[in-house]
Design a protein around this motif. Structure first.
Motif, PDB file in Angstrom:
ATOM      1  N   HIS A  47       0.844  -1.194   0.000  1.00 52.93           N
ATOM      2  CA  HIS A  47       0.000   0.000   0.000  1.00 52.93           C
ATOM      3  C   HIS A  47       0.877   1.241   0.000  1.00 52.93           C
ATOM      4  CE1 HIS A  47      -2.521  -3.193   1.692  1.00 52.93           C
ATOM      5  NE2 HIS A  47      -3.462  -2.603   0.999  1.00 52.93           N
ATOM      6  N   ASP A  48       0.405   2.285  -0.708  1.00 50.67           N
ATOM      7  CA  ASP A  48       1.131   3.550  -0.694  1.00 50.67           C
ATOM      8  C   ASP A  48       0.712   4.368   0.523  1.00 50.67           C
ATOM      9  OD1 ASP A  48      -1.325   4.740  -1.318  1.00 50.67           O
ATOM     10  OD2 ASP A  48      -0.777   5.167  -3.399  1.00 50.67           O
TER      11      ASP A  48
ATOM     12  N   GLY B 290      -2.920   4.545   1.289  1.00 54.28           N
ATOM     13  CA  GLY B 290      -3.645   3.298   1.512  1.00 54.28           C
ATOM     14  C   GLY B 290      -4.063   2.587   0.244  1.00 54.28           C
ATOM     15  N   LYS B 291      -3.648   3.093  -0.907  1.00 52.68           N
ATOM     16  CA  LYS B 291      -3.996   2.481  -2.183  1.00 52.68           C
ATOM     17  C   LYS B 291      -3.082   1.281  -2.453  1.00 52.68           C
ATOM     18  CE  LYS B 291      -4.181   3.464  -7.103  1.00 52.68           C
ATOM     19  NZ  LYS B 291      -3.878   4.389  -8.172  1.00 52.68           N
ATOM     20  N   ALA B 292      -3.682   0.194  -2.956  1.00 57.88           N
ATOM     21  CA  ALA B 292      -2.899  -0.995  -3.291  1.00 57.88           C
ATOM     22  C   ALA B 292      -1.958  -0.682  -4.451  1.00 57.88           C
ATOM     23  CB  ALA B 292      -3.822  -2.143  -3.659  1.00 57.88           C
TER      24      ALA B 292
ATOM     25  N   ASN C  85       3.740  -2.069   4.481  1.00 58.57           N
ATOM     26  CA  ASN C  85       3.495  -0.725   3.968  1.00 58.57           C
ATOM     27  C   ASN C  85       4.849  -0.140   3.635  1.00 58.57           C
ATOM     28  OD1 ASN C  85       0.688  -0.343   4.035  1.00 58.57           O
ATOM     29  ND2 ASN C  85       0.750  -0.066   6.259  1.00 58.57           N
TER      30      ASN C  85
END
Length: 107
Positions: A16-17, A20-22, A56
């Motif tokens: 995740h960035d 919170g995006k995959a 992360n």
């Protein structure tokens, strides 16, 4: 990886960035394929010290669990490992019995 290894693996790791995006963290050939004395080949794909592994961020250098040096083939106490194995035809396969979780994808 030696030139004798016929096992070629592509390893894709997601995470995740900061929002919170995959995202895909790694997408590359596995360079840790080993040929064992038995003639079998394999690679460690992931190892963790506990049952849940949350990622992360990046996997740089020795932080990448696939390149972790484990003391043997058993998973860390309370942890788990994931390996891919290619068994050589006609060769006996050693499969250890371990208490921790040990995933193996055998081809």
């Amino acid at each position: 990886m030696s030139s004798e290894n016929s096992l070629i693996l592509r390893r894709v790791v997601t995470g995740h960035d900061s929002e919170g995006k995959a995202v895909i963290i790694k997408d590359e050939p596995a360079e840790n394929v080993l040929e064992m004395p038995s003639g079998h080949q394999g690679a460690l794909i992931w190892a963790a010290d506990r049952a849940s592994s949350h990622i992360n961020g990046g996997l740089e250098g020795t932080d990448d669990p696939a390149y972790r040096k484990l003391p043997g083939i058993a998973p860390p106490d309370g942890g788990h490992v994931f390996r891919i194995l290619q068994l050589a035809p006609g060769k006996p396969a050693y499969m250890p019995r371990t208490d921790p979780i040990d995933y193996a994808n055998i081809m």
